[in-house]
Scaffold this motif. Sequence first.
Motif, PDB file in Angstrom:
ATOM      1  N   ALA A 103       0.838  -1.205   0.000  1.00 53.59           N
ATOM      2  CA  ALA A 103       0.000   0.000   0.000  1.00 53.59           C
ATOM      3  C   ALA A 103       0.867   1.247   0.000  1.00 53.59           C
ATOM      4  O   ALA A 103       0.588   2.216  -0.729  1.00 53.59           O
ATOM      5  CB  ALA A 103      -0.936  -0.015   1.204  1.00 53.59           C
ATOM      6  N   HIS A 104       1.941   1.234   0.774  1.00 56.43           N
ATOM      7  CA  HIS A 104       2.849   2.379   0.813  1.00 56.43           C
ATOM      8  C   HIS A 104       3.516   2.596  -0.554  1.00 56.43           C
ATOM      9  O   HIS A 104       3.613   3.725  -1.038  1.00 56.43           O
ATOM     10  CB  HIS A 104       3.908   2.178   1.904  1.00 56.43           C
ATOM     11  CG  HIS A 104       4.894   3.289   1.984  1.00 56.43           C
ATOM     12  ND1 HIS A 104       4.586   4.527   2.496  1.00 56.43           N
ATOM     13  CD2 HIS A 104       6.190   3.360   1.582  1.00 56.43           C
ATOM     14  CE1 HIS A 104       5.643   5.315   2.412  1.00 56.43           C
ATOM     15  NE2 HIS A 104       6.632   4.621   1.864  1.00 56.43           N
ATOM     16  N   ILE A 105       3.946   1.521  -1.183  1.00 55.95           N
ATOM     17  CA  ILE A 105       4.569   1.616  -2.511  1.00 55.95           C
ATOM     18  C   ILE A 105       3.580   2.188  -3.525  1.00 55.95           C
ATOM     19  O   ILE A 105       3.923   3.073  -4.317  1.00 55.95           O
ATOM     20  CB  ILE A 105       5.100   0.235  -2.965  1.00 55.95           C
ATOM     21  CG1 ILE A 105       6.280  -0.188  -2.087  1.00 55.95           C
ATOM     22  CG2 ILE A 105       5.485   0.250  -4.444  1.00 55.95           C
ATOM     23  CD1 ILE A 105       6.687  -1.646  -2.243  1.00 55.95           C
ATOM     24  N   VAL A 106       2.342   1.708  -3.490  1.00 54.60           N
ATOM     25  CA  VAL A 106       1.307   2.203  -4.419  1.00 54.60           C
ATOM     26  C   VAL A 106       1.070   3.692  -4.177  1.00 54.60           C
ATOM     27  O   VAL A 106       0.949   4.477  -5.132  1.00 54.60           O
ATOM     28  CB  VAL A 106       0.007   1.377  -4.286  1.00 54.60           C
ATOM     29  CG1 VAL A 106      -1.138   2.043  -5.036  1.00 54.60           C
ATOM     30  CG2 VAL A 106       0.223  -0.040  -4.782  1.00 54.60           C
ATOM     31  N   GLU A 107       1.010   4.101  -2.926  1.00 54.63           N
ATOM     32  CA  GLU A 107       0.822   5.518  -2.610  1.00 54.63           C
ATOM     33  C   GLU A 107       1.957   6.374  -3.156  1.00 54.63           C
ATOM     34  O   GLU A 107       1.730   7.449  -3.714  1.00 54.63           O
ATOM     35  CB  GLU A 107       0.687   5.715  -1.089  1.00 54.63           C
ATOM     36  CG  GLU A 107      -0.592   5.159  -0.524  1.00 54.63           C
ATOM     37  CD  GLU A 107      -0.598   5.030   0.989  1.00 54.63           C
ATOM     38  OE1 GLU A 107      -1.679   4.760   1.527  1.00 54.63           O
ATOM     39  OE2 GLU A 107       0.471   5.195   1.633  1.00 54.63           O
TER      40      GLU A 107
END
Length: 117
Positions: A103-107
């Motif tokens: 999720a952090h990478i996608v953000e």
Amino acid sequence: MKNRTNLSVVVGERIRQFRTKQDLSQEELAFASEIHPAYIGKVERGEKCPTIETLGKIANGLKIPLSKLIDISADTEPSESDALYRICSAMNGLSKAQMNQIAHIVEEITALMQNPS
């Protein structure tokens, strides 16, 4: 029995449309679905009437929800929900910590895409 044949043809055509839009060969879809390639061809031509279990495997191979595959009134164009389904499917089996990392990478990626330098 004629309606069954017609439905088999329609579902087979939908499978072919989803497969070709993803630039997958029958062999690639068969491998992803864990089904014999010859059977995929017969289903696409409406010669075989697959079970719901087999349709589920094909939907997984296409990375689409089963409901989209069998909804013969719906369009076969990719939608936003298809992308979300693919992301959720890809994360299946990961730990909460791993999902949070993704999720952090996608953000971070979406922030870069929205504000290119």
